[in-house]
Motif scaffolding. Structure first.
Motif, PDB file in Angstrom:
ATOM      1  N   ASP A  90       0.738  -1.242  -0.033  1.00 33.99           N
ATOM      2  CA  ASP A  90       0.040  -0.058   0.044  1.00 33.99           C
ATOM      3  C   ASP A  90       0.943   1.269  -0.107  1.00 33.99           C
ATOM      4  O   ASP A  90       0.525   2.247  -0.582  1.00 33.99           O
ATOM      5  N   ASP A  91       1.899   1.084   0.639  1.00 35.69           N
ATOM      6  CA  ASP A  91       2.808   2.373   0.827  1.00 35.69           C
ATOM      7  C   ASP A  91       3.353   2.768  -0.925  1.00 35.69           C
ATOM      8  O   ASP A  91       3.428   3.782  -1.257  1.00 35.69           O
ATOM      9  N   ILE A  92       3.896   1.424  -1.538  1.00 32.56           N
ATOM     10  CA  ILE A  92       4.319   1.716  -2.759  1.00 32.56           C
ATOM     11  C   ILE A  92       3.534   2.300  -3.716  1.00 32.56           C
ATOM     12  O   ILE A  92       3.316   3.042  -4.444  1.00 32.56           O
ATOM     13  N   VAL A  93       1.991   1.925  -3.728  1.00 32.54           N
ATOM     14  CA  VAL A  93       0.902   2.353  -4.311  1.00 32.54           C
ATOM     15  C   VAL A  93       0.556   3.825  -4.226  1.00 32.54           C
ATOM     16  O   VAL A  93       0.627   4.548  -4.960  1.00 32.54           O
ATOM     17  N   VAL A  94       0.585   4.233  -2.906  1.00 29.80           N
ATOM     18  CA  VAL A  94       0.173   5.619  -2.599  1.00 29.80           C
ATOM     19  C   VAL A  94       1.480   6.406  -3.206  1.00 29.80           C
ATOM     20  O   VAL A  94       1.319   7.633  -3.632  1.00 29.80           O
ATOM     21  N   VAL A  95       2.739   5.910  -2.901  1.00 25.43           N
ATOM     22  CA  VAL A  95       3.794   6.751  -3.469  1.00 25.43           C
ATOM     23  C   VAL A  95       3.874   6.873  -5.040  1.00 25.43           C
ATOM     24  O   VAL A  95       4.121   8.092  -5.585  1.00 25.43           O
ATOM     25  N   ALA A  96       3.758   5.757  -5.638  1.00 26.69           N
ATOM     26  CA  ALA A  96       3.429   5.863  -6.929  1.00 26.69           C
ATOM     27  C   ALA A  96       2.648   6.805  -7.616  1.00 26.69           C
ATOM     28  O   ALA A  96       2.920   7.647  -8.497  1.00 26.69           O
ATOM     29  N   LEU A  97       1.548   6.958  -6.795  1.00 30.43           N
ATOM     30  CA  LEU A  97       0.365   7.737  -7.356  1.00 30.43           C
ATOM     31  C   LEU A  97       0.735   9.244  -6.965  1.00 30.43           C
ATOM     32  O   LEU A  97       0.506  10.173  -8.143  1.00 30.43           O
ATOM     33  N   ALA A  98       1.118   9.417  -6.081  1.00 29.28           N
ATOM     34  CA  ALA A  98       1.919  10.689  -5.745  1.00 29.28           C
ATOM     35  C   ALA A  98       2.918  11.072  -6.671  1.00 29.28           C
ATOM     36  O   ALA A  98       3.063  12.340  -7.181  1.00 29.28           O
TER      37      ALA A  98
END
Length: 141
Positions: A90-98
């Protein structure tokens, strides 16, 4: 109250241990996809810190970047960190989107300058560069 503080301390210790494991894996693994994945979150934290201070980054992009940094630092996650492999997902997904959002607001060269890891990972995350219009120069790599 004491039990709550102990639980919070254990959660923070687990979070810090998982981050330390990622940093260790990023340095010890042979080059390849596993090493890239292990280095992604530490590289993202460094990028967030650098972009937050950069005057060329617009305010809306800074808000998205700071949100991603706070998400990474938060001990509360959609997927618990202690689960192997999928914990940091979930951390990777949020950072990737940001970073993708910031990539549309910030010149690519600014993002590449702030990224401490392999530039190919960031370029793959950002997708193809927008076509330059007349009189607009392409950023150098």
């Amino acid at each position: 109250m004491r039990d709550w503080l102990i639980g919070l301390g254990v959660a923070v210790a687990c979070l810090l241990a998982s981050w330390a494991l990622l940093v260790l894996l990023a340095r010890r693994l042979p080059p390849g996809i596993l090493r890239d994945l292990a280095a992604f979150i530490p590289d993202c934290l460094t990028t967030v810190r650098r972009l937050r201070r950069d005057p060329r980054v617009p305010r809306r992009a800074k808000v998205a970047i700071v949100f991603a940094g706070l998400w990474l630092a938060s001990p509360i996650d959609l997927i618990p960190e202690f689960l192997p492999v999928i914990g940091p997902l979930d951390d990777i997904v949020v950072v990737a989107l940001a970073l993708r959002y910031a990539g549309r607001q910030v010149p690519r060269q600014v993002l590449l300058d702030a990224w401490p890891g392999e530039p190919r990972l960031l370029l793959r995350l950002l997708g193809p560069a927008p076509a330059a219009g007349p009189g607009v120069e392409e950023p150098t790599r």
